[in-house]
Design an enzyme around this catalytic site. Structure first.
Site, PDB file in Angstrom:
ATOM      1  N   GLU A 165      -2.408  20.721   0.425  1.00  0.00           N
ATOM      2  CA  GLU A 165      -2.674  20.188   1.771  1.00  0.00           C
ATOM      3  C   GLU A 165      -3.718  19.081   1.800  1.00  0.00           C
ATOM      4  O   GLU A 165      -4.618  19.083   2.638  1.00  0.00           O
ATOM      5  CB  GLU A 165      -3.093  21.338   2.702  1.00  0.00           C
ATOM      6  CG  GLU A 165      -2.019  22.400   2.819  1.00  0.00           C
ATOM      7  CD  GLU A 165      -2.420  23.609   3.661  1.00  0.00           C
ATOM      8  OE1 GLU A 165      -3.498  23.594   4.270  1.00  0.00           O
ATOM      9  OE2 GLU A 165      -1.631  24.570   3.708  1.00  0.00           O
ATOM     10  N   ASN A 208       1.377  20.712  -3.152  1.00  0.00           N
ATOM     11  CA  ASN A 208       1.936  21.579  -2.107  1.00  0.00           C
ATOM     12  C   ASN A 208       1.400  21.155  -0.742  1.00  0.00           C
ATOM     13  O   ASN A 208       0.197  20.897  -0.591  1.00  0.00           O
ATOM     14  CB  ASN A 208       1.491  23.025  -2.424  1.00  0.00           C
ATOM     15  CG  ASN A 208       2.206  24.071  -1.609  1.00  0.00           C
ATOM     16  OD1 ASN A 208       3.435  24.088  -1.553  1.00  0.00           O
ATOM     17  ND2 ASN A 208       1.450  24.967  -0.970  1.00  0.00           N
ATOM     18  N   HIS A 245       6.864  25.841   6.973  1.00  0.00           N
ATOM     19  CA  HIS A 245       6.536  26.709   8.113  1.00  0.00           C
ATOM     20  C   HIS A 245       7.217  26.084   9.332  1.00  0.00           C
ATOM     21  O   HIS A 245       6.687  25.145   9.933  1.00  0.00           O
ATOM     22  CB  HIS A 245       5.015  26.766   8.319  1.00  0.00           C
ATOM     23  CG  HIS A 245       4.285  27.417   7.186  1.00  0.00           C
ATOM     24  ND1 HIS A 245       4.423  28.751   6.889  1.00  0.00           N
ATOM     25  CD2 HIS A 245       3.421  26.911   6.269  1.00  0.00           C
ATOM     26  CE1 HIS A 245       3.660  29.052   5.846  1.00  0.00           C
ATOM     27  NE2 HIS A 245       3.045  27.947   5.442  1.00  0.00           N
ATOM     28  N   GLU A 273       6.582  28.276   1.177  1.00  0.00           N
ATOM     29  CA  GLU A 273       5.953  29.212   2.129  1.00  0.00           C
ATOM     30  C   GLU A 273       6.837  29.388   3.361  1.00  0.00           C
ATOM     31  O   GLU A 273       6.370  29.351   4.498  1.00  0.00           O
ATOM     32  CB  GLU A 273       4.566  28.686   2.547  1.00  0.00           C
ATOM     33  CG  GLU A 273       3.629  28.462   1.370  1.00  0.00           C
ATOM     34  CD  GLU A 273       2.241  27.964   1.790  1.00  0.00           C
ATOM     35  OE1 GLU A 273       1.901  28.028   2.986  1.00  0.00           O
ATOM     36  OE2 GLU A 273       1.494  27.515   0.901  1.00  0.00           O
ATOM     37  N   ASP A 275       8.725  30.300   6.523  1.00  0.00           N
ATOM     38  CA  ASP A 275       8.844  31.221   7.655  1.00  0.00           C
ATOM     39  C   ASP A 275       9.298  30.396   8.846  1.00  0.00           C
ATOM     40  O   ASP A 275       9.038  29.199   8.913  1.00  0.00           O
ATOM     41  CB  ASP A 275       7.562  32.023   7.933  1.00  0.00           C
ATOM     42  CG  ASP A 275       6.286  31.209   7.971  1.00  0.00           C
ATOM     43  OD1 ASP A 275       6.351  29.981   8.223  1.00  0.00           O
ATOM     44  OD2 ASP A 275       5.206  31.797   7.766  1.00  0.00           O
TER      45      ASP A 275
HETATM   46  O1  9MR Z   1      -1.132  33.533   4.789  1.00  0.00           O
HETATM   47  C1  9MR Z   1      -2.456  33.161   4.536  1.00  0.00           C
HETATM   48  C2  9MR Z   1      -3.383  33.915   5.467  1.00  0.00           C
HETATM   49  O2  9MR Z   1      -3.394  35.280   5.132  1.00  0.00           O
HETATM   50  C3  9MR Z   1      -4.765  33.348   5.395  1.00  0.00           C
HETATM   51  O3  9MR Z   1      -5.569  33.952   6.376  1.00  0.00           O
HETATM   52  C4  9MR Z   1      -4.717  31.856   5.589  1.00  0.00           C
HETATM   53  C5  9MR Z   1      -6.073  31.260   5.496  1.00  0.00           C
HETATM   54  O4  9MR Z   1      -6.066  29.892   5.613  1.00  0.00           O
HETATM   55  O5  9MR Z   1      -3.875  31.267   4.613  1.00  0.00           O
HETATM   56  C6  9MR Z   1      -2.576  31.682   4.733  1.00  0.00           C
HETATM   57  O6  9MR Z   1      -1.738  31.009   3.825  1.00  0.00           O
HETATM   58  C7  9MR Z   1      -1.710  29.604   3.935  1.00  0.00           C
HETATM   59  C8  9MR Z   1      -1.438  29.037   2.563  1.00  0.00           C
HETATM   60  O7  9MR Z   1      -2.399  29.494   1.675  1.00  0.00           O
HETATM   61  C9  9MR Z   1      -1.394  27.524   2.594  1.00  0.00           C
HETATM   62  N1  9MR Z   1      -0.479  27.025   3.560  1.00  0.00           N
HETATM   63  C10 9MR Z   1      -0.594  27.579   4.891  1.00  0.00           C
HETATM   64  C11 9MR Z   1      -0.572  29.100   4.838  1.00  0.00           C
HETATM   65  C12 9MR Z   1      -0.563  29.666   6.229  1.00  0.00           C
HETATM   66  O8  9MR Z   1      -1.756  29.355   6.891  1.00  0.00           O
END
Ligand code: 9MR
Length: 672
Positions: A165, A208, A245, A273, A275
């Protein structure tokens, strides 16, 4: 025939709608062989060499429902939070691999691959890192973190999200502000990838990000430019992760284009990722199909198992409900992967498909990929009529060059479509093929004779041969297939032109198809042993009204079936070019309509989307990307791609001066 007779002709006029009728008599539909179908996501994805994974939370591994689904359905896992910086190196130099190891070891003992997530990210970053202001300190902290973590997981992690990101949302297309960019400059990403490669040369290194799924978005373009630059300069990068997402609508219509455009840079792409708000069946199926349609889309990871496990649980975005039951989107995902949950559940045999190809088609088009490259002696308005084979790691494209002063042939080659526009154009009038009217090439390899054939029109049906397709100077001088125009053509051609010769062979015979711009498709025949001599017995293989069966016919063998596919270019009621299609169980047989009408065309502007902008309303003379390159002209049954000529819809005037360009269609409704 006067070679220049073809020039300055063809004015498309408004026509009546076409009837959908068998051209001769219907042939029998041919059953395709059963595909092997699996009943779980991972097993089904594995059949095309892909993985199907999920994010896993260490804290849930004690939940039997959770691990039951995990081990049954998924063959790849990504730690949801356990390999992030704030877990692994909460304070400088003190590494906590416990939670990550729990997931990694479990995955290894269950035969699941592991994606490492993530080494360098502005979020979930401890404040001791984000407060560093000195570049040398931060560089060594970052490199040390990458090296320590990758060393620890060496041999266990298949692919690492090295940087996560780093690009900004919105219209800038630039990197976002972060301690890494602000202190180290934009070069931090390159630095991270170089460090990662030396830490674990065997791991795949991915960039990513989210919101890079829609091709025209500035953020997508920014990431694309970075990856292209990395590949051009040899900065190590192996893959791009598109987080995916999605909102309730699912992937943007350009999603597959985005995947294939990244892949064309020479990287794998992965959906990392996934969803989708409300998890509609269609949205999941579309996402899966986009991946399956791109050879280098190597796997899909959903971001959690049950809705209750999701970071966006209020939107119920996953494949299993809170109790762990399969949701409708699970079934559509499995089906899109090629599996059959129903068949497995009931024990019923897998359904057989009635025909290898669908009866309607949808496509996504590239922008113009190849434009003329005029030089001092070649003033060219359009590049047209492409023929293409993929051989020895390259696409080899032959095409007509058109201008009011004449038609000739050009050759170019490139290893992927992103390079098509920059390939060198070799003008074949400078070879033994010679100057004068030559157009509409078709290329294939004759396996018996170990020779490449280039078939083209000169007024007669002509050919040249070459032992080496990559050597433009290796082509022989033109020879004719016929001593003169066969009588049956002479009797039916009216005011038309004899054009678009096409050779295809089965195990016994070779057939030469041609058109007359007057509603007739002709077919002549010789034996495989006699080819290229002996073409006789010319018959009308198909006929319709002039514009309904105009020209540019292609005939192919469909891989894995007893089916042949005929495409013929027609002119629609809007005056635009499009393709109709028929099938037959033999090359000398009769042709039954497949997608053969103006309202259900094989390929027309109405069933083609243009994610990069509608640059043409004509889908005109072209060729399928084949499964092989020999005289059988075999095409895949799935994920068709068609290289065609299109032009600016506003261009008009002299037909021979039109600005034709080449574009590539990719089928978006492939069911296999
Ligand atoms: O799913 C993850 C969640 O449990 C955490 O609280 C969050 C913190 O930023 O991160 C989520 O996963 C993220 C991933 O690592 C990177 N892309 C976005 C995802 C969803 O926020």
């Amino acid at each position: 025939m006067n070679p220049l007779k073809r020039l300055g002709r063809r004015r498309a006029s408004v026509l009546s709608l076409l009837a959908v009728a068998a051209l001769v008599t219907p042939g029998a539909a041919t059953a395709a062989p059963d595909a092997v179908r699996a009943s779980t996501l991972g097993a089904q994805a594995a059949q095309s060499g892909r993985y199907f994974g999920t994010a896993v939370a260490a804290g849930r591994l004690g939940d039997g429902t959770y691990t039951g689904i995990l081990d049954r359905e998924f063959n790849s896992v990504t730690p949801e939070n356990e390999m992030k910086w704030d877990t692994i190196e909460r304070s400088r130099g003190s590494f906590n691999f416990g939670p990550g190891d729990q997931i990694a070891n479990r995955a290894a003992s269950h035969g699941q691959r592991l994606r490492g997530h993530t080494l360098v990210w502005h979020s979930q970053l401890p404040s001791w890192v984000s407060s560093i202001r000195d570049a040398n300190t931060l560089r060594s902290v970052m490199n040390n973190h990458i090296t320590q973590v990758m060393n620890h997981y060496k041999g266990k992690v298949y692919a690492w999200d090295v940087v996560n990101e780093a690009f900004a949302d919105g219209g800038s297309g630039q990197m976002r502000s972060s301690v890494f960019r602000d202190v180290l400059g934009t070069g931090f990403i390159e630095q991270a990838f170089r460090t990662a490669r030396s830490a674990d040369p065997a791991a795949k290194l991915c960039y990513n990000d989210y919101n890079i799924e829609n091709w025209s978005d500035a953020k997508t373009q920014g990431v694309y430019r970075m990856v292209r630059d990395f590949k051009a300069r040899g900065v190590p990068i192996d893959c791009v992760g598109l987080q995916s997402h999605f909102g309730a609508g699912g992937p943007p219509s350009s999603f597959q284009t985005t995947l294939s455009n990244f892949a064309a840079l020479g990287v794998d792409v992965q959906i990392t990722e996934l969803d989708i708000a409300q998890a509609s069946t269609a949205a999941y199926a579309n996402t899966v199909r986009a991946c399956l349609n791109v050879a280098r889309c190597t796997g899909i990871t959903v971001w959690g198992i049950r809705d209750s496990d999701s970071w966006r649980s209020g939107e119920n975005p996953l494949l299993f409900d809170r109790s762990g039951n399969k949701k409708p989107a699970y079934q559509s995902t499995l089906t899109a992967l090629g599996g059959s949950a129903a068949a497995q559940r009931t024990g019923a045999p897998s359904p057989r498909s009635a025909t290898a190809l669908p009866s309607s088609f949808r496509w996504s088009s590239s922008g113009p990929l190849v434009a003329p490259k005029p030089d001092a002696t070649h003033r060219i308005a359009g590049i047209k009529d492409p023929s293409v084979v993929y051989y020895n790691g390259k696409y080899h494209v032959f095409a007509s060059t058109a201008s009011p002063s004449g038609y000739n042939l050009v050759y170019l080659s490139f290893s992927d479509w992103s390079q098509a526009g920059s390939a060198t154009h070799h003008y074949l009038d400078r070879t033994a093929i010679g100057a004068g009217y030559r157009a509409a090439p078709q290329v294939f390899y004759n396996t018996q004779q170990r020779l490449w054939y280039l078939v083209y029109q000169t007024g007669n049906a002509s050919y040249s041969t070459n032992p080496d397709i990559s050597n433009p100077n290796g082509w022989s001088a033109p020879r004719n297939f016929y001593s003169s125009m066969p009588d049956i053509i002479r009797q039916n051609i009216g005011n038309g032109y004899w054009v678009d010769m096409w050779v295809i062979c089965d195990s016994a015979n070779c057939y030469l198809f041609s058109s007359d711009d007057n509603g007739h498709l002709y077919r002549s025949q010789t034996t495989v042993g006699q080819f290229p001599n002996g073409f006789t017995n010319t018959v009308i293989a198909a006929q319709d009204s002039k514009y309904a069966l105009f020209e540019a016919s292609n005939v192919y063998k469909v891989q894995g079936s007893n089916q042949y596919l005929l495409l013929v270019e027609a002119i629609g009621s809007d005056g635009r070019r499009y393709f109709r299609s028929w099938t037959s169980s033999s090359l000398a047989g009769s042709w039954s309509p497949l997608a053969a009408s103006e309202s259900n065309p094989f390929a027309k502007s109405s069933n083609v989307t243009f994610p990069a902008g509608t640059w043409t309303r004509d889908i005109s003379h072209g060729e399928m990307i084949r499964a092989g390159y020999d005289q059988t002209l075999t095409i895949p049954a799935c994920k068709l791609q068609y290289l065609y000529q299109g032009k600016d819809p506003n261009a008009g005037g002299d037909y021979d001066n039109l600005p034709w360009r080449l574009g590539l269609l990719t089928q978006t409704n492939s069911t296999c």
